[in-house]
Write a protein that holds these residues in place. Sequence first.
Motif, mmCIF file in Angstrom:
data_model
loop_
_atom_site.group_PDB
_atom_site.id
_atom_site.type_symbol
_atom_site.label_atom_id
_atom_site.label_comp_id
_atom_site.label_asym_id
_atom_site.label_seq_id
_atom_site.Cartn_x
_atom_site.Cartn_y
_atom_site.Cartn_z
ATOM 1 N N VAL A 232 34.666 -9.740 90.538
ATOM 2 C CA VAL A 232 34.523 -10.911 88.574
ATOM 3 C C VAL A 232 33.271 -9.904 88.138
ATOM 4 C CG1 VAL A 232 32.653 -12.656 88.203
ATOM 5 C CG2 VAL A 232 34.012 -13.198 89.922
ATOM 6 N N GLY A 233 33.795 -10.249 86.549
ATOM 7 C CA GLY A 233 33.006 -8.878 85.853
ATOM 8 C C GLY A 233 33.511 -7.845 85.375
ATOM 9 N N PHE A 234 34.917 -7.171 86.570
ATOM 10 C CA PHE A 234 35.699 -6.228 86.337
ATOM 11 C C PHE A 234 36.490 -6.492 85.347
ATOM 12 C CE2 PHE A 234 35.644 -3.543 91.001
ATOM 13 C CZ PHE A 234 33.856 -4.310 90.468
ATOM 14 N N THR A 235 36.601 -5.408 84.459
ATOM 15 C CA THR A 235 38.030 -6.083 83.806
ATOM 16 C C THR A 235 39.522 -4.847 83.953
ATOM 17 O OG1 THR A 235 36.518 -3.879 82.690
ATOM 18 C CG2 THR A 235 35.811 -5.373 81.339
ATOM 19 N N THR A 236 39.152 -4.127 85.219
ATOM 20 C CA THR A 236 40.075 -3.846 85.885
ATOM 21 C C THR A 236 39.658 -3.503 87.187
ATOM 22 O OG1 THR A 236 39.016 -1.102 85.420
ATOM 23 C CG2 THR A 236 39.887 -1.983 83.701
ATOM 24 N N CYS A 237 41.204 -3.351 87.595
ATOM 25 C CA CYS A 237 41.352 -2.948 89.000
ATOM 26 C C CYS A 237 41.033 -2.241 89.511
ATOM 27 C CB CYS A 237 43.438 -3.499 89.347
ATOM 28 S SG CYS A 237 43.382 -4.765 88.738
ATOM 29 N N SER A 238 40.849 -1.976 91.373
ATOM 30 C CA SER A 238 40.297 -0.176 91.571
ATOM 31 C C SER A 238 40.765 -0.274 92.847
ATOM 32 C CB SER A 238 38.519 -0.376 91.813
ATOM 33 O OG SER A 238 38.306 -0.520 90.134
ATOM 34 N N SER A 239 41.210 0.987 93.354
ATOM 35 C CA SER A 239 41.969 1.387 95.011
ATOM 36 C C SER A 239 40.549 0.974 95.609
ATOM 37 C CB SER A 239 42.361 2.828 94.828
ATOM 38 O OG SER A 239 42.895 2.984 93.363
ATOM 39 N N CYS A 240 41.785 0.076 96.608
ATOM 40 C CA CYS A 240 41.089 0.508 97.866
ATOM 41 C C CYS A 240 40.360 1.466 98.663
ATOM 42 C CB CYS A 240 41.827 -0.827 98.670
ATOM 43 S SG CYS A 240 41.994 -2.485 98.452
ATOM 44 N N ALA A 241 39.349 2.076 99.450
ATOM 45 C CA ALA A 241 38.957 2.615 99.819
ATOM 46 C C ALA A 241 39.987 2.798 101.318
ATOM 47 C CB ALA A 241 37.421 3.215 100.130
ATOM 48 N N ALA A 242 40.045 4.021 101.647
ATOM 49 C CA ALA A 242 40.355 4.740 102.514
ATOM 50 C C ALA A 242 39.871 3.497 104.021
ATOM 51 C CB ALA A 242 40.958 6.085 103.599
ATOM 52 N N GLY A 243 40.676 2.796 105.370
ATOM 53 C CA GLY A 243 40.096 2.225 106.001
ATOM 54 C C GLY A 243 39.916 0.979 105.404
ATOM 55 N N THR A 244 40.292 0.256 104.558
ATOM 56 C CA THR A 244 40.634 -1.246 104.111
ATOM 57 C C THR A 244 41.437 -1.353 102.917
ATOM 58 O OG1 THR A 244 39.964 -0.693 101.759
ATOM 59 C CG2 THR A 244 38.149 -0.895 103.652
ATOM 60 N N TYR A 245 42.400 -2.526 103.160
ATOM 61 C CA TYR A 245 43.713 -3.014 102.723
ATOM 62 C C TYR A 245 43.293 -4.287 101.439
ATOM 63 C CZ TYR A 245 44.262 -6.803 104.859
ATOM 64 O OH TYR A 245 43.868 -8.387 105.913
ATOM 65 N N SER A 246 43.905 -4.777 100.161
ATOM 66 C CA SER A 246 44.341 -5.819 99.751
ATOM 67 C C SER A 246 45.823 -6.484 99.851
ATOM 68 C CB SER A 246 43.793 -5.574 99.131
ATOM 69 O OG SER A 246 44.094 -4.720 97.865
ATOM 70 N N ASN A 247 45.436 -7.379 99.718
ATOM 71 C CA ASN A 247 46.329 -8.203 99.333
ATOM 72 C C ASN A 247 47.023 -7.962 97.384
ATOM 73 O OD1 ASN A 247 47.865 -8.429 101.766
ATOM 74 N ND2 ASN A 247 46.683 -10.851 101.769
ATOM 75 N N SER A 248 47.930 -8.772 96.719
ATOM 76 C CA SER A 248 48.005 -9.086 95.653
ATOM 77 C C SER A 248 47.501 -9.877 94.583
ATOM 78 C CB SER A 248 49.170 -8.843 94.964
ATOM 79 O OG SER A 248 49.708 -9.308 93.259
#
Length: 475
Positions: A79-95
């Motif tokens: 919330v509040g982000f205006t762009t997307c950031s990459s997940c750090a190594a050791g983590t993941y995310s879906n779309s």
Amino acid sequence: MIMLTSSICGTGTYYSTSTSTCTTCSSGTYSLSGANYCTSCASGYSSPAGAGTCCAAGSYTTAGSTLCISCPAGSYAAVGFTTCSSCAAGTYSNSGASTCTACIPNTYSATSGSASCSSCPSGSTSKAGSTACCAAGYIAGYGSCTVCAAGSYAAAGDASCSQCLAGKFSLSGATSCLTCAAGLSSSAGAGICCAAGYYVSSSDASTCLACPVGSYAAVGATTCSSCPAGKYTAAAGSTSCTACENRLASPGGTGVCCPDGSYTSPSSSICLQCGINSYSVGAAVCSSCAAGSYATMTGSTACTGQVVTACPAGSGMLSDQLGCYLCAINTFNTGSSSQCKSCPTGSIALTVGSVSCVVSPCSVGSYTTTGTSAGCKLCPAGTYDTLFGSGSSCKSCTTGTFSAAIGSSSPCTSCSPGSFANTSAATSCAACPAGTYTASSGSSSCSGCAAGKASSSIGAVSSSTCSACPAGTYS
């Protein structure tokens, strides 16, 4: 002149009546084309400056756009982000994710921006949120693998290192513990098996140390034990203790048998020497010497000789009672005492071994070599006598003093400041030569002027007589 109107302003801007221009909406607001103002984003939504819409967490938009785009897998937008950031190594995310999820145990992601976590290869493990998997013998951290230390192990899939049991050992990185060979032993957590007489170091699990003198370790023992009272070990690394046999029993754990001439007690932790006139041979206590015998040293193993109980007239008893000595000149002993006594004032004893003193035939300030008045002689200059001619010679003046008189009956006179006498029996004092001085009376020497100074004064009493050398000279 053409006037701007709100219908001309595009998406993400609004018409400002105060400036009569189209102004970009700030971040956190949006507008469609032709707007007279910007609308704030609803709670849980955000937008960049110049946006035509507000987007929920997990999506983003660009300036001038009215569309929201979901963050791709491997990235997120809170919330509040205006762009997307990459997940750090050791983590993941879906779309469309608003946050990244840590990889579960036994999975990992090695790089940032991962859309999923990979399973650990067979025989390896990992903790939650790991960037790598660890093989057996290692423990997984969050970004690295820690090797199991010597004396411990980790089988495939173990989450922690386990300590080897007594009688077993392991090297670092082990997947299991090995059993000690016959005749060797180990304590729990050992990285090595030790022979009898040795134990595993507490500071280095891979090192065997010899049991210290006074202790032992039998075959199979994991620690050293102190020798009991009455036994000892002669060297480090012993497998058993030896009985003291006929010698005095050692205090527990000292590693030695107390030698003859010493003793101990249940409350003592050391061997103590027998005192003077006592002895011991293979006993726990010291015995006193029998009447008429003696032991002059501590730690004796026997008593010897006969002690003196009385000395003849004209002699005295030695302090250790092992003999007698002759009375010196001007002392005597009638035999009624154990020690010689000085002659009374006015009497003399001119020979050693005297049993009595006689009235001095000479007056003070004189001496005699015959014991009769005919042999009286006055003390020469440089000497004196205060005891009625009680000796065969007079006392000499010490350095720093003098006596000019013949037959002096009083102690010598000290040299005055500025003079000295550097020999005994001086009849006068000499003045300090030029370049020297003395401020004290009774001096046996004079002090020289400091380097770079000189004095022409004779008999000087102070360093103030020394003055600096003139230019072009030195001392």
